[in-house]
Design a protein around this motif. Sequence first.
Motif, PDB file in Angstrom:
ATOM      1  N   VAL A 126       0.842  -1.199   0.000  1.00 39.56           N
ATOM      2  CA  VAL A 126       0.000   0.000   0.000  1.00 39.56           C
ATOM      3  C   VAL A 126       0.874   1.245   0.000  1.00 39.56           C
ATOM      4  N   ARG A 127       1.849   1.288   0.891  1.00 42.68           N
ATOM      5  CA  ARG A 127       2.702   2.466   0.980  1.00 42.68           C
ATOM      6  C   ARG A 127       3.553   2.636  -0.286  1.00 42.68           C
ATOM      7  N   ARG A 128       3.977   1.543  -0.882  1.00 41.89           N
ATOM      8  CA  ARG A 128       4.764   1.648  -2.117  1.00 41.89           C
ATOM      9  C   ARG A 128       3.914   2.243  -3.236  1.00 41.89           C
ATOM     10  N   LEU A 129       2.690   1.761  -3.371  1.00 38.46           N
ATOM     11  CA  LEU A 129       1.811   2.239  -4.434  1.00 38.46           C
ATOM     12  C   LEU A 129       1.316   3.659  -4.172  1.00 38.46           C
ATOM     13  N   GLU A 130       1.299   4.065  -2.898  1.00 36.97           N
ATOM     14  CA  GLU A 130       0.906   5.426  -2.559  1.00 36.97           C
ATOM     15  C   GLU A 130       2.080   6.396  -2.635  1.00 36.97           C
ATOM     16  N   GLY A 131       3.221   5.915  -3.095  1.00 32.54           N
ATOM     17  CA  GLY A 131       4.422   6.735  -3.175  1.00 32.54           C
ATOM     18  C   GLY A 131       4.225   8.088  -3.846  1.00 32.54           C
ATOM     19  N   PRO A 132       3.475   8.168  -4.973  1.00 31.07           N
ATOM     20  CA  PRO A 132       3.274   9.473  -5.610  1.00 31.07           C
ATOM     21  C   PRO A 132       2.626  10.509  -4.697  1.00 31.07           C
ATOM     22  N   LEU A 133       1.697  10.073  -3.844  1.00 33.44           N
ATOM     23  CA  LEU A 133       1.048  11.010  -2.928  1.00 33.44           C
ATOM     24  C   LEU A 133       2.034  11.493  -1.867  1.00 33.44           C
ATOM     25  N   LEU A 134       2.854  10.579  -1.372  1.00 35.07           N
ATOM     26  CA  LEU A 134       3.860  10.960  -0.382  1.00 35.07           C
ATOM     27  C   LEU A 134       4.901  11.890  -0.993  1.00 35.07           C
ATOM     28  N   ASP A 135       5.267  11.634  -2.233  1.00 32.74           N
ATOM     29  CA  ASP A 135       6.203  12.524  -2.940  1.00 32.74           C
ATOM     30  C   ASP A 135       5.629  13.931  -3.069  1.00 32.74           C
ATOM     31  N   MET A 136       4.338  14.026  -3.338  1.00 34.25           N
ATOM     32  CA  MET A 136       3.686  15.331  -3.429  1.00 34.25           C
ATOM     33  C   MET A 136       3.754  16.068  -2.103  1.00 34.25           C
ATOM     34  N   MET A 137       3.568  15.340  -1.010  1.00 37.26           N
ATOM     35  CA  MET A 137       3.642  15.969   0.306  1.00 37.26           C
ATOM     36  C   MET A 137       5.048  16.490   0.584  1.00 37.26           C
ATOM     37  N   GLN A 138       6.052  15.697   0.240  1.00 33.67           N
ATOM     38  CA  GLN A 138       7.427  16.141   0.459  1.00 33.67           C
ATOM     39  C   GLN A 138       7.727  17.407  -0.339  1.00 33.67           C
ATOM     40  N   LEU A 139       7.245  17.464  -1.568  1.00 34.83           N
ATOM     41  CA  LEU A 139       7.462  18.640  -2.395  1.00 34.83           C
ATOM     42  C   LEU A 139       6.762  19.856  -1.789  1.00 34.83           C
ATOM     43  N   GLY A 140       5.541  19.676  -1.312  1.00 35.64           N
ATOM     44  CA  GLY A 140       4.807  20.772  -0.691  1.00 35.64           C
ATOM     45  C   GLY A 140       5.496  21.295   0.552  1.00 35.64           C
ATOM     46  N   ILE A 141       6.027  20.387   1.363  1.00 37.85           N
ATOM     47  CA  ILE A 141       6.748  20.785   2.570  1.00 37.85           C
ATOM     48  C   ILE A 141       8.026  21.531   2.202  1.00 37.85           C
ATOM     49  N   ALA A 142       8.736  21.030   1.218  1.00 43.30           N
ATOM     50  CA  ALA A 142       9.981  21.682   0.782  1.00 43.30           C
ATOM     51  C   ALA A 142       9.699  23.093   0.280  1.00 43.30           C
ATOM     52  N   ARG A 143       8.629  23.265  -0.470  1.00 46.75           N
ATOM     53  CA  ARG A 143       8.291  24.594  -0.997  1.00 46.75           C
ATOM     54  C   ARG A 143       7.901  25.552   0.130  1.00 46.75           C
ATOM     55  N   ALA A 144       7.154  25.058   1.116  1.00 46.41           N
ATOM     56  CA  ALA A 144       6.767  25.907   2.248  1.00 46.41           C
ATOM     57  C   ALA A 144       7.993  26.326   3.050  1.00 46.41           C
ATOM     58  N   ALA A 145       8.945  25.413   3.195  1.00 41.03           N
ATOM     59  CA  ALA A 145      10.178  25.736   3.916  1.00 41.03           C
ATOM     60  C   ALA A 145      11.026  26.735   3.142  1.00 41.03           C
ATOM     61  N   GLU A 146      11.130  26.525   1.844  1.00 35.67           N
ATOM     62  CA  GLU A 146      11.912  27.437   0.999  1.00 35.67           C
ATOM     63  C   GLU A 146      11.332  28.850   1.013  1.00 35.67           C
ATOM     64  N   ALA A 147      10.019  28.942   1.149  1.00 36.20           N
ATOM     65  CA  ALA A 147       9.352  30.247   1.170  1.00 36.20           C
ATOM     66  C   ALA A 147       9.384  30.879   2.557  1.00 36.20           C
ATOM     67  N   GLY A 148       9.944  30.177   3.534  1.00 35.67           N
ATOM     68  CA  GLY A 148      10.001  30.707   4.894  1.00 35.67           C
ATOM     69  C   GLY A 148       8.693  30.628   5.639  1.00 35.67           C
ATOM     70  N   ARG A 149       7.768  29.808   5.160  1.00 42.89           N
ATOM     71  CA  ARG A 149       6.462  29.684   5.835  1.00 42.89           C
ATOM     72  C   ARG A 149       6.501  28.681   6.972  1.00 42.89           C
ATOM     73  N   ILE A 150       7.421  27.706   6.896  1.00 42.64           N
ATOM     74  CA  ILE A 150       7.670  26.799   8.007  1.00 42.64           C
ATOM     75  C   ILE A 150       9.180  26.722   8.207  1.00 42.64           C
ATOM     76  N   ALA A 151       9.607  26.214   9.357  1.00 42.45           N
ATOM     77  CA  ALA A 151      11.035  26.130   9.646  1.00 42.45           C
ATOM     78  C   ALA A 151      11.722  25.178   8.669  1.00 42.45           C
ATOM     79  N   PRO A 152      12.949  25.502   8.269  1.00 43.04           N
ATOM     80  CA  PRO A 152      13.693  24.599   7.376  1.00 43.04           C
ATOM     81  C   PRO A 152      13.878  23.226   8.018  1.00 43.04           C
ATOM     82  N   ARG A 153      13.761  22.186   7.225  1.00 39.29           N
ATOM     83  CA  ARG A 153      13.886  20.812   7.729  1.00 39.29           C
ATOM     84  C   ARG A 153      13.966  19.873   6.542  1.00 39.29           C
ATOM     85  N   PRO A 154      14.518  18.658   6.732  1.00 39.98           N
ATOM     86  CA  PRO A 154      14.381  17.631   5.695  1.00 39.98           C
ATOM     87  C   PRO A 154      12.890  17.315   5.544  1.00 39.98           C
TER      88      PRO A 154
END
Length: 200
Positions: A126-154
């Motif tokens: 299930v988690r392997r097949l849901e990988g695209p959704l998790l990838d989208m979340m990581q991208l969204g978090i990275a963009r929010a961090a880059e914009a200074g909206r949340i603290a920088p983090r992996p």
Amino acid sequence: MATKVARRTQAERTEATTAALVDAARELFARDGYDATSLDAVAARAKVTKGAVYHHFDGKRQLFEAVFTREVEQLATPLVEAYARKKDPLEAFKAGCRAFLDECLDPELQRIVLLDALTAIGWEQVRRLEGPLLDMMQLGIARAAEAGRIAPRPPAPLAHFLYGALCETAMIVARADDQKAAHRQAVSEINRILDGLAID
């Protein structure tokens, strides 16, 4: 030239049969559930022989995986659309999370993705097949961090944490007697958590 045409025709026939089987299986899995759906029923619904089912799929589990994969692909579209409607990257991320919970109110998606998948194909698949959704979340978090909206983090640890929370919440809503009330509470709580990440 004739050989190329024949090959293309064969490929098109294969694709059409596979699509018909996935369509039929999706309808039956959503209506009757994984355990109650037989390959004989899928073959009958798709108007093919049971042998044709085994020609394209190893068995019911692999057929369910194909249905599940398509559900994930289709689920991604409204999440991307919700994200794109917001300019602020944190608000966009919140909108994507809300869209996920909204989409998970669909009874057929609930049955396939939230209620039957873990039993049918197991957590790891299930988690392997849901990988695209998790990838989208990581991208969204990275963009929010880059914009200074949340603290920088992996982005990966937070993405796994939030995705796990969203999936668990969606499963609780799917099993609730009053799904609308449970959904409202879930959306409110997720918003509070995400607001808590924000940097003023």
